[in-house]
Design a protein around this motif. Structure first.
Motif, PDB file in Angstrom:
ATOM      1  N   TRP A  20      18.968  16.377  22.741  1.00  0.00           N
ATOM      2  CA  TRP A  20      17.630  15.539  21.726  1.00  0.00           C
ATOM      3  C   TRP A  20      16.585  16.608  21.384  1.00  0.00           C
ATOM      4  CZ3 TRP A  20      13.322  14.814  23.280  1.00  0.00           C
ATOM      5  CH2 TRP A  20      12.706  13.541  22.636  1.00  0.00           C
ATOM      6  N   PRO A  21      15.715  16.209  19.853  1.00  0.00           N
ATOM      7  CA  PRO A  21      16.043  14.958  18.742  1.00  0.00           C
ATOM      8  C   PRO A  21      17.153  16.241  17.613  1.00  0.00           C
ATOM      9  CG  PRO A  21      13.817  16.234  18.541  1.00  0.00           C
ATOM     10  CD  PRO A  21      15.579  17.428  19.781  1.00  0.00           C
ATOM     11  N   ASP A  22      17.430  16.765  18.671  1.00  0.00           N
ATOM     12  CA  ASP A  22      18.599  17.382  16.997  1.00  0.00           C
ATOM     13  C   ASP A  22      19.704  16.170  16.773  1.00  0.00           C
ATOM     14  OD1 ASP A  22      19.577  19.312  15.185  1.00  0.00           O
ATOM     15  OD2 ASP A  22      21.391  20.082  15.695  1.00  0.00           O
ATOM     16  N   PHE A  23      20.155  16.540  15.486  1.00  0.00           N
ATOM     17  CA  PHE A  23      21.198  15.704  15.126  1.00  0.00           C
ATOM     18  C   PHE A  23      22.685  15.685  15.428  1.00  0.00           C
ATOM     19  CE2 PHE A  23      18.999  17.301  11.155  1.00  0.00           C
ATOM     20  CZ  PHE A  23      20.578  17.910  10.377  1.00  0.00           C
ATOM     21  N   ALA A  24      23.091  17.296  15.468  1.00  0.00           N
ATOM     22  CA  ALA A  24      24.690  17.320  15.556  1.00  0.00           C
ATOM     23  C   ALA A  24      25.064  16.698  15.872  1.00  0.00           C
ATOM     24  CB  ALA A  24      24.505  19.378  15.706  1.00  0.00           C
ATOM     25  N   SER A  25      26.611  16.269  16.419  1.00  0.00           N
ATOM     26  CA  SER A  25      27.367  15.917  16.333  1.00  0.00           C
ATOM     27  C   SER A  25      27.277  16.227  17.923  1.00  0.00           C
ATOM     28  CB  SER A  25      28.553  16.007  16.668  1.00  0.00           C
ATOM     29  OG  SER A  25      29.624  15.147  16.862  1.00  0.00           O
ATOM     30  N   THR A  26      27.433  17.259  18.869  1.00  0.00           N
ATOM     31  CA  THR A  26      27.361  16.985  19.768  1.00  0.00           C
ATOM     32  C   THR A  26      26.435  17.711  20.814  1.00  0.00           C
ATOM     33  OG1 THR A  26      26.641  20.321  19.591  1.00  0.00           O
ATOM     34  CG2 THR A  26      29.205  19.623  20.030  1.00  0.00           C
ATOM     35  N   ALA A  27      25.216  17.046  20.160  1.00  0.00           N
ATOM     36  CA  ALA A  27      24.340  16.951  20.264  1.00  0.00           C
ATOM     37  C   ALA A  27      23.995  15.294  21.400  1.00  0.00           C
ATOM     38  CB  ALA A  27      22.584  17.075  19.971  1.00  0.00           C
ATOM     39  N   LEU A 114      29.330  22.744  27.014  1.00  0.00           N
ATOM     40  CA  LEU A 114      30.560  22.510  25.682  1.00  0.00           C
ATOM     41  C   LEU A 114      30.647  23.208  25.052  1.00  0.00           C
ATOM     42  CD1 LEU A 114      27.867  20.448  26.935  1.00  0.00           C
ATOM     43  CD2 LEU A 114      28.734  19.642  24.762  1.00  0.00           C
ATOM     44  N   THR A 115      31.615  23.580  23.631  1.00  0.00           N
ATOM     45  CA  THR A 115      31.675  25.260  23.469  1.00  0.00           C
ATOM     46  C   THR A 115      31.042  25.484  22.672  1.00  0.00           C
ATOM     47  OG1 THR A 115      33.387  23.176  22.689  1.00  0.00           O
ATOM     48  CG2 THR A 115      34.250  24.460  23.965  1.00  0.00           C
ATOM     49  N   THR A 116      29.642  24.862  22.064  1.00  0.00           N
ATOM     50  CA  THR A 116      28.734  25.593  21.269  1.00  0.00           C
ATOM     51  C   THR A 116      27.904  26.403  21.571  1.00  0.00           C
ATOM     52  OG1 THR A 116      28.830  23.606  19.728  1.00  0.00           O
ATOM     53  CG2 THR A 116      27.265  24.653  19.354  1.00  0.00           C
ATOM     54  N   PRO A 117      27.282  27.320  21.531  1.00  0.00           N
ATOM     55  CA  PRO A 117      28.149  28.444  20.556  1.00  0.00           C
ATOM     56  C   PRO A 117      29.683  28.666  21.283  1.00  0.00           C
ATOM     57  CG  PRO A 117      27.011  29.428  22.000  1.00  0.00           C
ATOM     58  CD  PRO A 117      26.329  28.491  22.329  1.00  0.00           C
ATOM     59  N   ASP A 196      46.393  19.550  35.670  1.00  0.00           N
ATOM     60  CA  ASP A 196      45.708  18.637  36.980  1.00  0.00           C
ATOM     61  C   ASP A 196      44.337  19.497  37.076  1.00  0.00           C
ATOM     62  OD1 ASP A 196      45.906  21.225  38.131  1.00  0.00           O
ATOM     63  OD2 ASP A 196      46.948  20.457  40.576  1.00  0.00           O
ATOM     64  N   ARG A 197      43.900  20.170  36.042  1.00  0.00           N
ATOM     65  CA  ARG A 197      42.667  20.779  35.915  1.00  0.00           C
ATOM     66  C   ARG A 197      42.071  19.954  34.284  1.00  0.00           C
ATOM     67  NH1 ARG A 197      41.147  26.468  37.960  1.00  0.00           N
ATOM     68  NH2 ARG A 197      42.140  26.209  40.142  1.00  0.00           N
ATOM     69  N   LEU A 198      43.287  19.246  33.533  1.00  0.00           N
ATOM     70  CA  LEU A 198      42.621  18.752  32.185  1.00  0.00           C
ATOM     71  C   LEU A 198      42.978  16.822  32.465  1.00  0.00           C
ATOM     72  CD1 LEU A 198      45.421  20.475  30.410  1.00  0.00           C
ATOM     73  CD2 LEU A 198      43.094  20.751  30.151  1.00  0.00           C
ATOM     74  N   HIS A 199      41.554  16.875  31.553  1.00  0.00           N
ATOM     75  CA  HIS A 199      41.041  15.471  31.616  1.00  0.00           C
ATOM     76  C   HIS A 199      41.246  14.861  30.361  1.00  0.00           C
ATOM     77  CE1 HIS A 199      40.963  14.713  36.267  1.00  0.00           C
ATOM     78  NE2 HIS A 199      40.487  16.730  35.614  1.00  0.00           N
ATOM     79  N   THR A 200      41.266  14.071  29.182  1.00  0.00           N
ATOM     80  CA  THR A 200      41.459  13.555  27.968  1.00  0.00           C
ATOM     81  C   THR A 200      40.340  12.663  28.412  1.00  0.00           C
ATOM     82  OG1 THR A 200      43.264  13.923  28.042  1.00  0.00           O
ATOM     83  CG2 THR A 200      42.906  12.603  26.304  1.00  0.00           C
ATOM     84  N   ILE A 201      39.318  12.467  27.634  1.00  0.00           N
ATOM     85  CA  ILE A 201      37.896  11.357  27.774  1.00  0.00           C
ATOM     86  C   ILE A 201      38.001  11.699  26.549  1.00  0.00           C
ATOM     87  CG2 ILE A 201      35.963  10.200  28.158  1.00  0.00           C
ATOM     88  CD1 ILE A 201      36.892  11.842  31.061  1.00  0.00           C
ATOM     89  N   PRO A 202      38.218  10.736  24.996  1.00  0.00           N
ATOM     90  CA  PRO A 202      37.335  11.051  23.426  1.00  0.00           C
ATOM     91  C   PRO A 202      35.760  11.348  23.515  1.00  0.00           C
ATOM     92  CG  PRO A 202      38.135   8.903  24.082  1.00  0.00           C
ATOM     93  CD  PRO A 202      38.608  10.012  25.498  1.00  0.00           C
ATOM     94  N   VAL A 203      35.236  11.447  22.782  1.00  0.00           N
ATOM     95  CA  VAL A 203      34.225  10.953  21.841  1.00  0.00           C
ATOM     96  C   VAL A 203      34.190   9.715  21.969  1.00  0.00           C
ATOM     97  CG1 VAL A 203      33.079  13.507  21.788  1.00  0.00           C
ATOM     98  CG2 VAL A 203      34.806  12.832  19.446  1.00  0.00           C
ATOM     99  N   TRP A 204      32.588   9.158  21.330  1.00  0.00           N
ATOM    100  CA  TRP A 204      32.485   7.712  20.842  1.00  0.00           C
ATOM    101  C   TRP A 204      31.293   8.218  19.749  1.00  0.00           C
ATOM    102  CZ3 TRP A 204      31.694  10.643  25.683  1.00  0.00           C
ATOM    103  CH2 TRP A 204      30.199  11.432  26.072  1.00  0.00           C
ATOM    104  N   GLY A 322      35.102  13.716  15.486  1.00  0.00           N
ATOM    105  CA  GLY A 322      34.207  12.160  16.041  1.00  0.00           C
ATOM    106  C   GLY A 322      33.582  11.169  15.605  1.00  0.00           C
ATOM    107  N   LYS A 323      34.292  11.672  13.345  1.00  0.00           N
ATOM    108  CA  LYS A 323      33.444  10.529  12.466  1.00  0.00           C
ATOM    109  C   LYS A 323      34.671   9.416  12.984  1.00  0.00           C
ATOM    110  CE  LYS A 323      33.830  13.520   9.915  1.00  0.00           C
ATOM    111  NZ  LYS A 323      33.618  14.136   8.221  1.00  0.00           N
ATOM    112  N   LEU A 324      35.636   9.823  13.167  1.00  0.00           N
ATOM    113  CA  LEU A 324      36.457   8.196  13.249  1.00  0.00           C
ATOM    114  C   LEU A 324      36.046   7.135  13.841  1.00  0.00           C
ATOM    115  CD1 LEU A 324      39.316   7.017  12.733  1.00  0.00           C
ATOM    116  CD2 LEU A 324      40.410   8.176  14.136  1.00  0.00           C
TER     117      LEU A 324
END
Length: 424
Positions: A20-27, A114-117, A196-204, A322-324
């Motif tokens: 914030w206040p950037d509008f990138a999806s990850t932001a 996160l993964t940016t960059p 056991d280290r992987l956890h699936t949580i979708p974006v929203w 994530g646009k879906l």
């Protein structure tokens, strides 16, 4: 402020190039999560840059507290995404400043990168090796897998092999990795990350931010002269992970239709290609608009009658659009050109929230897309049904509070402390 200074509140440092206040999806997603956790009693910190997602620096302070989140913005270049050299320079300067801050600043219960960059998780790996700092990863996409799939790197070339080795080491050293779905999870497991280290949580998206708006109540429809138009929209980054061959062909076939209008919103490496195609063929029912501010998404997404999505087959599990979830939140059908065997393809089909045209399975994907557009255009009841299915599924599984509660539970398990929610 560290954990001991915050009355034993679990301390979390998130690291991402954009916030914030950037509008990138990850932001936007990181802002949602950080502010949610802060409201639930976590001691939340964010390390980011001042650079804007597109180019240039934002006029923001180096440090501030916003909605309970402590924000630290390191010095980094801000050439933006226009050139590869500029982007790489931004990455390198952000890495350098971030690593220096992490190695000399306070420790936290957890660092979450996160993964940016790309290869940002290596910051956590170095901090773990030198300071014993625990870290996790929020895997928004996979690198250099994306660059290899896009043809920017050769799979067997030395740069790709080196980047794969570094990236995989970062993932394997993390205490936990949050992936975005089954196909990304499979790819991460193949990289050596234990299940056991992987956890699936979708974006929203947020139910109070994106919701169905009738066309007659939508000011953007009139502002843009779209009254009486059937709007086929592509909203978001037109990146290398996406395919537009079928979309462009259908746009040309429907040129001159008295009611159907193709509206693109956003930026991306393929924007110039799309605009050039429209200009070359003198398309009369096409327009390309800049990104809308986040506060206007409540009108821009429902402005469409149907939303286009695209994904190259080789990108399945590497990039998860994530646009879906914004499309579903707006109560509009999704029309995807891409692999059924992907997070987005399976979500659309599972919840009956639109159609998937899979070029690897459909012998004539252009015709299939053309037929689907006309079907949704001509069948009001089908369009309504698909949109309502999407909205219902969004509220159940892909709404901000639903997904952030999953993050809260994961972090509570890791720090083994139940924080006290902040009383407003």
């Amino acid at each position: 402020m560290t954990r001991s200074e915050a009355d034993d509140a679990p301390s979390i440092l998130f690291i991402n190039q954009h916030y914030w206040p950037d509008f990138a999806s990850t932001a936007q997603h990181l802002t949602d999560l950080a502010e949610y956790l802060a409201s639930e009693g976590f001691d939340v910190h964010v390390l980011c840059s001042r650079g804007h997602y597109l180019s240039g620096s934002m006029d923001v302070p180096a440090e501030e507290v916003h909605n309970g989140v402590h924000i630290y913005r390191v010095r980094a270049t801000a050439f933006g995404r226009d050139t590869v050299l500029g982007r790489l320079t931004d990455y390198a300067s952000f890495y350098t400043s971030t690593l220096a801050r992490v190695l000399t600043g306070p420790s936290y219960d957890y660092i979450v990168t996160l993964t940016t960059p790309p290869l940002l998780p290596l910051v956590g790996t170095v901090a773990q090796a030198l300071r014993g700092q625990a870290y996790g990863i929020w895997s928004m996409d996979l690198h250099p897998d994306a660059e290899v799939a896009a043809g920017m790197l050769k799979e067997k070339g030395f740069p790709a092999r080196l980047l794969h080795a570094l990236n995989n080491a970062g993932y394997r050293g993390a205490d936990f990795v949050v992936d975005l779905g089954t196909h990304m999870k499979r790819r991460l497991h193949e990289k050596g990350v234990a299940n056991d280290r992987l956890h699936t949580i979708p974006v929203w998206n947020r139910k109070d931010e994106i919701y169905p708006v009738a066309h007659e109540d939508n000011p953007l429809r009139s502002d843009l002269g779209l009254e009486g138009k059937f709007v086929v929209m592509y909203s978001g980054n037109a990146g290398r992970a996406h395919r537009f061959e079928e979309v462009l062909a259908v746009m040309r076939r429907l040129d001159g239709h008295p009611e159907i209008e193709f509206v693109f919103v956003g930026e991306g490496p393929q924007k110039e290609r799309i605009e050039t195609f429209a200009e070359t063929h003198d398309l009369s029912n096409f327009r390309y608009l800049p990104y809308f501010p986040r506060e206007d998404l409540r009108y821009s997404l429902p402005m469409a009658d149907v939303h286009l999505m695209t994904l190259r087959e080789e990108m399945a599990g590497i990039a998860v659009p994530g646009k879906l979830y914004g499309i579903m939140a707006a109560g509009r059908p999704a029309l995807m050109v891409g692999p059924e065997a992907s997070e987005s393809g399976e979500t659309i089909r599972e919840y009956d929230a639109g159609y998937v045209v899979d070029p690897s399975r459909d012998s004539g994907p252009e015709q299939a897309l053309y037929d689907r557009v006309l079907r949704i255009y001509s069948d009001d009841e089908e369009r309504r049904r698909l949109g309502e299915n999407g909205r219902e599924a969004f509220l159940e599984s892909f709404e901000r509070d639903v997904c952030c509660r999953e993050w809260e539970g994961l972090l509570e398990d890791r720090v083994e402390i139940k924080p006290e929610p902040v009383v407003a």
